[in-house]
Design an enzyme around this catalytic site. Structure first.
Site, mmCIF file in Angstrom:
data_model
loop_
_atom_site.group_PDB
_atom_site.id
_atom_site.type_symbol
_atom_site.label_atom_id
_atom_site.label_comp_id
_atom_site.label_asym_id
_atom_site.label_seq_id
_atom_site.Cartn_x
_atom_site.Cartn_y
_atom_site.Cartn_z
ATOM 1 N N ARG A 260 0.834 -1.208 0.000
ATOM 2 C CA ARG A 260 0.000 0.000 0.000
ATOM 3 C C ARG A 260 0.871 1.262 0.000
ATOM 4 O O ARG A 260 0.535 2.264 -0.634
ATOM 5 C CB ARG A 260 -0.960 -0.030 1.183
ATOM 6 N N LYS B 201 -2.712 6.601 0.988
ATOM 7 C CA LYS B 201 -2.677 6.991 2.406
ATOM 8 C C LYS B 201 -1.751 8.190 2.542
ATOM 9 O O LYS B 201 -0.618 8.068 3.000
ATOM 10 C CB LYS B 201 -2.214 5.800 3.260
ATOM 11 N N GLU C 33 -16.564 6.813 3.619
ATOM 12 C CA GLU C 33 -15.767 6.347 4.754
ATOM 13 C C GLU C 33 -16.228 6.988 6.052
ATOM 14 O O GLU C 33 -16.914 8.010 6.056
ATOM 15 C CB GLU C 33 -14.284 6.689 4.540
HETATM 16 C C1 LIG Z 1 -5.494 3.861 7.243
HETATM 17 C C2 LIG Z 1 -6.884 4.130 6.798
HETATM 18 C C3 LIG Z 1 -7.918 3.178 6.974
HETATM 19 C C4 LIG Z 1 -7.721 1.876 7.688
HETATM 20 O O1 LIG Z 1 -6.871 0.984 7.041
HETATM 21 P P1 LIG Z 1 -6.252 -0.245 7.833
HETATM 22 O O2 LIG Z 1 -5.314 -0.853 6.865
HETATM 23 O O3 LIG Z 1 -7.372 -1.154 8.177
HETATM 24 O O4 LIG Z 1 -5.600 0.292 9.043
HETATM 25 C C5 LIG Z 1 -9.173 3.495 6.486
HETATM 26 N N1 LIG Z 1 -9.435 4.679 5.898
HETATM 27 C C6 LIG Z 1 -8.472 5.622 5.736
HETATM 28 C C7 LIG Z 1 -8.821 6.894 5.076
HETATM 29 C C8 LIG Z 1 -7.180 5.372 6.173
HETATM 30 O O5 LIG Z 1 -6.240 6.314 6.020
#
Ligand SMILES: *Cc1c(COP(=O)(O)O)cnc(C)c1O
Length: 341
Positions: A80, A183, A219
């Site tokens: 990722r 991210k 989200e």
């Molecule tokens: C990090 C994140 C998540 C959660 O991802 P995980 O891999 O389950 O920790 C969900 N939404 C957003 C916007 C994120 O930045």
């Protein structure tokens, strides 16, 4: 080191001994370096500071009953971070360098991995940013990758208790063809208005809808959304959602447990029909949602039966956490044990 009160750790930053760093320069990654400083010397024209060229990861190390330290699906975090790097034109961190850095950071701070049974874990924060100087808008030529760790308590102090969510309609976290699937810090900056607004209304986190029609659930703050209905695990599909590794894992576990899985646009109107709803991510694993309010219309959706998590959410939570701590068989090969030496 001072004795930490493992059972009452906050979900915040506590200084540990070391962090590890690596620089990308002249087209290649250098050696991993260990640092005991909490600061980074930075060029005043670094692209991370001016143009948001920055991405990060969030993962945890867990100490099992056998005292061994475990990582959970680290390779997904590594991939990722590469996806995020590509998305904003940064140098990619090779998968093996990512693992080396994470393992090194954890091992050097072993004493900060909370004991089994405290509900606490070691949060791991890999960070990648443009550290090269540019004034024009263009990708940096130099990048810094660093990993720091910090022990954290459970996200929700009261335990597995339902949270209240507010639907936000006057700001968006990410555009459909923007950076939602990466991210990157910029998405978090963009989400602050909604987060503050939901908190000022007395709610724990914002629910973002799709940007175009304001009709579909996107989200929950920085967590993915899921719902349970008729033995089905339902989670939104959209081009602006960050693919949560927790959600991915819950989907697999739901299938293992005999539930159907649907990944599709989920309309806000459907909220009424759901038996259980929740948010998921590494920090809290699952936060059951007890109530959703549409701030603008005042409409309230309630899910809070005796104000406890629903049975399916509870089962999924127990299974995932059980695998992470090594209490439940790791059938999918998700767990990596870190060697002692
Ligand atoms: C990090 C994140 C998540 C959660 O991802 P995980 O891999 O389950 O920790 C969900 N939404 C957003 C916007 C994120 O930045």
């Amino acid at each position: 080191m001072q004795q930490l009160d493992w059972k009452n750790l906050p979900f915040g930053y506590i200084k540990t001994k070391y962090n590890v760093r690596c620089t990308y320069k002249d087209g290649k990654w250098g050696e991993l370096e260990v640092s005991d400083s909490e600061y980074i010397p930075m060029h005043i024209a670094a692209t991370a500071l001016h143009y948001g060229q920055e991405a990060f990861e969030g993962m945890k190390a867990y100490r099992g009953k056998d005292n061994k330290i475990r990582l959970f699906r680290w390779e997904e975090n590594a991939k990722r971070l590469q996806h995020s790097a590509e998305g904003i034109h940064m140098a990619k961190v090779p998968i093996d360098l990512f693992l080396q850095a994470v393992v090194k950071a954890v091992k050097l701070n072993q004493e900060f991995v909370p004991p089994y049974g405290t509900g606490a874990s070691l949060y791991i924060r890999p960070l990648l940013f443009g550290s090269g100087a540019e004034v024009g808008v263009r990708p940096a030529k130099e990048y810094t990758f660093l990993v720091f760790v910090t022990p954290v308590g459970p996200y929700f102090k009261e335990g597995f208790n339902p949270v209240k969510i507010a639907i936000i309609r006057d700001s968006d976290r990410a555009a459909p063809l923007g950076t939602g699937t990466f991210k990157v810090g910029g998405n978090y900056a963009a989400s602050l208005r909604g987060t503050i607004k939901s908190q000022q209304a007395g709610y724990g986190a914002p629910m973002y809808l799709d940007c175009c029609e304001k009709k579909y659930i996107d989200e929950i703050g920085a967590a993915n959304f899921f719902a349970i209905k008729d033995n089905t695990y339902i989670t939104p599909k959209s081009s602006s959602i960050l693919a949560s590794i927790t959600n991915m894992s819950l989907i697999t576990l739901a299938e293992d447990l005999g539930y159907k899985v649907e990944r599709r646009p989920v309309s806000v109107d459907e909220l009424e029909s759901f038996e259980e709803v929740g948010a998921c991510g590494t920090a809290a694993v699952i936060s059951p949602i007890g109530e959703v309010i549409d701030i603008e219309s005042g409409k309230v959706y309630k899910f809070c039966k005796d104000c406890k998590a629903g049975p399916v959410s509870k089962k999924l939570y127990d299974t995932l956490v059980g695998i992470q701590y090594g209490d439940i068989e790791d059938k999918h090969g998700w767990v990596t044990i870190i060697d002692k030496d």
